[in-house]
Design an enzyme around this catalytic site. Structure first.
Site, mmCIF file in Angstrom:
data_model
loop_
_atom_site.group_PDB
_atom_site.id
_atom_site.type_symbol
_atom_site.label_atom_id
_atom_site.label_comp_id
_atom_site.label_asym_id
_atom_site.label_seq_id
_atom_site.Cartn_x
_atom_site.Cartn_y
_atom_site.Cartn_z
ATOM 1 N N CYS A 289 12.133 26.332 -13.906
ATOM 2 C CA CYS A 289 11.123 25.285 -13.970
ATOM 3 C C CYS A 289 9.831 25.800 -14.606
ATOM 4 O O CYS A 289 9.529 26.985 -14.521
ATOM 5 C CB CYS A 289 10.786 24.798 -12.570
ATOM 6 S SG CYS A 289 12.208 24.259 -11.633
ATOM 7 N N ARG B 174 12.157 28.364 -21.318
ATOM 8 C CA ARG B 174 12.521 28.861 -19.987
ATOM 9 C C ARG B 174 13.824 28.242 -19.487
ATOM 10 O O ARG B 174 14.432 28.760 -18.560
ATOM 11 C CB ARG B 174 11.394 28.528 -18.994
ATOM 12 C CG ARG B 174 10.109 29.254 -19.293
ATOM 13 C CD ARG B 174 8.960 28.656 -18.516
ATOM 14 N NE ARG B 174 9.054 28.890 -17.091
ATOM 15 C CZ ARG B 174 8.539 29.928 -16.459
ATOM 16 N NH1 ARG B 174 7.915 30.858 -17.128
ATOM 17 N NH2 ARG B 174 8.646 30.056 -15.151
ATOM 18 N N TRP C 99 14.493 22.741 -13.700
ATOM 19 C CA TRP C 99 15.823 23.373 -13.799
ATOM 20 C C TRP C 99 16.449 23.157 -12.435
ATOM 21 O O TRP C 99 16.000 23.718 -11.429
ATOM 22 C CB TRP C 99 15.655 24.854 -14.117
ATOM 23 C CG TRP C 99 16.908 25.588 -14.459
ATOM 24 C CD1 TRP C 99 17.555 25.586 -15.662
ATOM 25 C CD2 TRP C 99 17.659 26.451 -13.601
ATOM 26 N NE1 TRP C 99 18.658 26.403 -15.598
ATOM 27 C CE2 TRP C 99 18.749 26.944 -14.356
ATOM 28 C CE3 TRP C 99 17.522 26.860 -12.269
ATOM 29 C CZ2 TRP C 99 19.691 27.824 -13.826
ATOM 30 C CZ3 TRP C 99 18.462 27.729 -11.744
ATOM 31 C CH2 TRP C 99 19.534 28.196 -12.524
ATOM 32 N N ASN D 6 7.561 24.880 -8.594
ATOM 33 C CA ASN D 6 8.607 25.836 -8.993
ATOM 34 C C ASN D 6 8.983 26.634 -7.757
ATOM 35 O O ASN D 6 8.119 26.937 -6.941
ATOM 36 C CB ASN D 6 8.083 26.852 -10.009
ATOM 37 C CG ASN D 6 7.839 26.235 -11.352
ATOM 38 O OD1 ASN D 6 8.090 25.049 -11.555
ATOM 39 N ND2 ASN D 6 7.338 27.038 -12.267
ATOM 40 N N GLY D 7 10.239 27.022 -7.662
ATOM 41 C CA GLY D 7 10.667 27.836 -6.528
ATOM 42 C C GLY D 7 11.571 27.041 -5.605
ATOM 43 O O GLY D 7 12.063 25.966 -5.966
ATOM 44 N N GLU E 180 26.909 44.373 -23.210
ATOM 45 C CA GLU E 180 25.811 43.563 -23.734
ATOM 46 C C GLU E 180 26.312 42.650 -24.860
ATOM 47 O O GLU E 180 25.920 41.482 -24.949
ATOM 48 C CB GLU E 180 24.678 44.492 -24.204
ATOM 49 C CG GLU E 180 23.485 43.828 -24.845
ATOM 50 C CD GLU E 180 22.797 42.805 -23.961
ATOM 51 O OE1 GLU E 180 23.099 42.700 -22.772
ATOM 52 O OE2 GLU E 180 21.961 42.059 -24.503
ATOM 53 N N LYS F 37 26.097 38.595 -24.788
ATOM 54 C CA LYS F 37 25.453 37.809 -25.854
ATOM 55 C C LYS F 37 26.403 36.716 -26.333
ATOM 56 O O LYS F 37 26.006 35.560 -26.480
ATOM 57 C CB LYS F 37 25.072 38.679 -27.062
ATOM 58 C CG LYS F 37 23.929 39.626 -26.911
ATOM 59 C CD LYS F 37 22.567 38.984 -26.875
ATOM 60 C CE LYS F 37 22.172 38.592 -25.474
ATOM 61 N NZ LYS F 37 21.586 39.603 -24.628
ATOM 62 N N GLU G 123 27.025 33.933 -23.550
ATOM 63 C CA GLU G 123 25.914 33.075 -23.127
ATOM 64 C C GLU G 123 25.479 32.089 -24.201
ATOM 65 O O GLU G 123 25.007 30.999 -23.880
ATOM 66 C CB GLU G 123 24.738 33.879 -22.591
ATOM 67 C CG GLU G 123 23.915 34.612 -23.610
ATOM 68 C CD GLU G 123 22.733 35.357 -22.988
ATOM 69 O OE1 GLU G 123 22.101 34.832 -22.069
ATOM 70 O OE2 GLU G 123 22.449 36.476 -23.453
ATOM 71 N N HIS H 28 45.222 49.769 -18.570
ATOM 72 C CA HIS H 28 45.331 49.544 -17.122
ATOM 73 C C HIS H 28 45.236 48.058 -16.783
ATOM 74 O O HIS H 28 44.991 47.707 -15.623
ATOM 75 C CB HIS H 28 44.255 50.342 -16.382
ATOM 76 C CG HIS H 28 44.400 51.818 -16.579
ATOM 77 N ND1 HIS H 28 45.417 52.560 -16.013
ATOM 78 C CD2 HIS H 28 43.681 52.691 -17.338
ATOM 79 C CE1 HIS H 28 45.307 53.821 -16.389
ATOM 80 N NE2 HIS H 28 44.267 53.928 -17.206
ATOM 81 N N LYS I 264 15.332 31.298 -19.134
ATOM 82 C CA LYS I 264 14.815 32.556 -19.660
ATOM 83 C C LYS I 264 14.359 33.483 -18.541
ATOM 84 O O LYS I 264 14.681 34.659 -18.530
ATOM 85 C CB LYS I 264 13.648 32.274 -20.616
ATOM 86 C CG LYS I 264 13.032 33.531 -21.228
ATOM 87 C CD LYS I 264 14.029 34.258 -22.104
ATOM 88 C CE LYS I 264 13.466 35.535 -22.695
ATOM 89 N NZ LYS I 264 14.552 36.386 -23.232
HETATM 90 C C1 AGP Z 1 20.340 37.982 -21.285
HETATM 91 O O1 AGP Z 1 20.392 37.576 -22.580
HETATM 92 C C2 AGP Z 1 19.609 37.098 -20.339
HETATM 93 N N1 AGP Z 1 18.429 36.553 -20.817
HETATM 94 C C3 AGP Z 1 19.525 37.640 -18.914
HETATM 95 O O2 AGP Z 1 20.680 38.348 -18.605
HETATM 96 C C4 AGP Z 1 18.281 38.507 -18.591
HETATM 97 O O3 AGP Z 1 18.374 39.752 -19.202
HETATM 98 C C5 AGP Z 1 18.162 38.623 -17.061
HETATM 99 O O4 AGP Z 1 17.980 37.347 -16.513
HETATM 100 C C6 AGP Z 1 17.047 39.549 -16.641
HETATM 101 O O5 AGP Z 1 15.803 39.088 -17.081
HETATM 102 P P1 AGP Z 1 14.539 40.025 -17.075
HETATM 103 O O6 AGP Z 1 14.802 41.129 -18.037
HETATM 104 O O7 AGP Z 1 13.411 39.130 -17.492
HETATM 105 O O8 AGP Z 1 14.372 40.544 -15.670
#
Ligand code: AGP
Length: 610
Positions: free
Chosen positions: A2, A27, A75, A100-101, A483, A487, A490, A506, A605
């Site tokens: 949010c 976000r 969100w 938010n929260g 990683e 990528k 997501e 395995h 984000k």
């Molecule tokens: C990855 O592309 C994501 N954005 C996500 O995994 C992100 O790295 C994770 O939420 C941690 O965020 P931060 O580095 O802001 O703590």
């Protein structure tokens, strides 16, 4: 997550709120809304499911104006993404709130308020808060006292913005567990979850501390701490400009951020290395001493930042000779720990506001760690404020949900930390010089990889009809494979898994057939021949291979094995370089598939709730 924007000004604040929401779109959210108090003191609200553009359309169709307003991107947590659940929530046309929260005791609050006659139109936890504020206003409190009274009843996390018809000269804000800044203007004040929202109107900010409540009028800001005492919080001037968070000529923020990596890595090295050595100022005297005393490292992070931590584990053990453990924050925070003497607790985070990472840090502070060190990209974040020591990455604002430049700058900062630790633990001078020389070449070598973009874009075409992909790596390239898989999944929604290449036989080898692209990184190191054997196992089962390789170690190319040569680099810095083609691959697959690259579905984000 949010996003909140609010303003109190002489002028109409509706355009400021809408622009602020647009700047918070990165976000992640699924509905948006705004509420305004007009010149007559009446409360007006628009809400819309979907994009901020839909909210802007609603405002254009039935314009409201006013000098006091709050706005929100939601969100969904409690209740589906519907208009009824979108913020602001309003109590009896009198009070409006954005939140938010998560309010953990909202059900008890809702039951109590229902019993005294309040009705609820949404499934949100927030609506209980706005009704509770209304109840206190009815009881004679002013808006500040009412908000303070209500938050004393709340458990959970919140950033709140509150306005009321009967108190139209004030905007009340409160913060516990969710980020919120106050923007300071001339004869006007603003609030937002992130400074990016307010850069077109101010660069002067007050960071609220945990538990703070603030009262904003056009002319003044009064802040009260968690005990209700009036406190002074400093005003800082942000270096960011409004266009620091613009896309420029790039089609997506992710593309811009991938291309910013040579500069971002160079910035992260700037002033921290000279010639072939790390400077004492790189970490500061306190951190240098801490690393000298350290006997063990515990790294905690989430997502991409966790992957950076996994690379660093190899580095800490092989370069600095320090045992290192790495754990995802959501697991770390909920188990019992045995803390070895002299263990330094390291958090990694782009945003510095990730709820699980912050909670893990707070937990760690009670557990007897030697000290806490944050490696973070946002100087004013909670993580930075609450850690004993800080090493900033200097990636600049990262807007795309998929983390790219934050990752490579984290790796840069981590390797500097490891070198400093290594020096304190007896690493020889020549080894340090070799690593620093290799690091300083990385920005230019990343540029060479970026030059491969059109080739990688062509490769991406082979992925668009695929449902699964496998990423393989050995040693430090295993976390890079993780990683790469993250990528791809997501942003392109293709199911992708990473495996240490030696684990293939395995289990995952059973999945390999002509429909399974297998992606791997093959730098020239001691493990490359073993990796090549694993790749032969894939080929023998009809798998399609995509190998990013050092020219000196590359397997032979065939129809079923595409090889893309990357610059030769020192083994230690290879993770920085090999993450880049994986980013480009994921990006181009997503573009070809037509997904929302910068704001992938269901993701946010900055994950400020648990
Ligand atoms: C990855 O592309 C994501 N954005 C996500 O995994 C992100 O790295 C994770 O939420 C941690 O965020 P931060 O580095 O802001 O703590």
């Amino acid at each position: 997550m949010c996003g909140i924007v609010g303003a109190i000004a002489e002028r109409d604040v509706a355009p400021i709120l809408l622009e602020g929401l647009r700047r918070l779109e990165y976000r992640g959210y699924d509905s948006a809304g705004l509420a305004l108090l007009d010149a007559a003191g009446d409360l007006h609200r628009h809400r819309a499911v979907g994009k901020v553009a839909a909210l802007a359309d609603a405002q254009a169709a039935a314009p409201h104006s006013g000098g006091v307003g709050i706005a929100h991107t939601r969100w969904a947590t409690h209740g589906a993404p519907t208009e009824a659940n979108a913020h602001p929530h309003v109590a009896r046309d009198e009070v409006a709130i954005v939140h938010n929260g998560i309010i953990e005791n909202h059900e008890a609050l809702r039951d109590r308020l229902t019993a005294v006659g309040y009705t609820f139109e949404s499934q949100t936890d927030t609506e209980a808060v706005v009704n509770a504020v209304h109840e206190r206003l009815e009881g004679g409190d002013d808006l500040l006292a009412a908000t303070q009274g209500v938050i004393a009843e709340l458990t959970g996390a919140y950033a709140l913005g509150v306005i009321a018809r009967r108190d139209p000269q004030r905007l009340i804000v409160a913060r516990r567990g969710s980020p919120l800044v106050i923007g300071v203007g001339i004869g006007e004040h603003f609030i937002a979850s992130d400074v990016a929202a307010l850069l077109p109107v101010t660069r002067r900010f007050i960071d609220l501390q945990e538990g703070d409540v603030a009262e904003l009028t056009r002319q003044s800001v009064r802040v009260f701490d968690a005990n209700g005492h009036a406190v002074e919080r400093p005003i800082r001037t942000s270096d960011l400009t409004a266009d620091a968070v613009e896309r420029g000529a790039f089609r997506h923020f992710m593309a811009k951020e991938i291309h910013e990596q040579p500069n971002a890595v160079a910035e992260t090295l700037e002033g921290r290395v000279a010639d072939d050595r790390i400077l004492p100022e790189a970490l500061g005297p306190a951190a240098t001493q801490l690393l000298a005393d350290a006997q063990r490292i515990q790294i905690v992070a989430c997502g991409t930042s966790h992957h950076a931590g996994l690379v660093a584990r190899y580095w800490f053990e092989s370069i600095a000779g320090l045992p290192c453990d790495v754990e995802v924050a959501s697991e770390f925070r909920y188990r019992r720990h045995v803390v070895a003497p002299g263990t330094v607790f390291v958090t990694l985070s782009q945003s510095g506001e990730t709820a699980d990472t912050l909670a893990a840090l707070r937990e760690a502070k009670t557990l007897g760690y030697r000290a806490t060190l944050a490696i973070c990209n946002v100087p004013e974040s909670s993580l930075v404020r609450e850690s004993d020591l800080v090493m900033m990455t200097r990636a600049g604002p990262e807007i795309g949900v998929a983390s790219t430049k934050a990752f490579t700058t984290q790796l840069t900062a981590l390797l500097l930390t490891v070198i400093a630790a290594g020096r304190a633990h007896g690493m020889d001078r020549e080894a340090e010089a070799r690593l620093i020389r290799a690091l300083r070449q990385i920005p230019r070598q990343i540029e060479t990889v970026l030059d491969l973009e059109s080739r990688i874009e062509t490769l991406a075409e082979a992925f668009i009809d695929k449902h699964h992909a496998l990423f393989l790596g050995r040693g430090t390239q295993y976390p890079i494979a993780m990683e790469g898989a993250l990528k791809l999944k997501e942003i392109s929604y293709i199911h992708a898994e990473a495996y240490p290449a030696g684990e293939l036989k395995h289990g995952p080898l059973a999945l390999v057939d002509g429909d399974m692209p297998v992606v791997t990184a093959a730098p020239n190191n001691d493990l490359v021949e073993k990796l090549k054997s694993n790749l032969q196992e894939v080929r023998a089962r009809g798998g399609r291979l995509y190998v990013f390789a050092d020219p000196a170690a590359a397997p032979a190319a065939y129809d079923d094995c595409q090889v893309i040569a990357l610059p030769s680099v020192d083994e230690a810095v290879a993770p920085l370089l090999y993450s880049v083609p994986f980013q480009l691959l994921a990006y181009h697959v997503a573009v070809l598939k037509g997904t929302d690259v910068d704001k992938p579905r269901n993701l946010a984000k900055s994950v400020t709730v648990e």
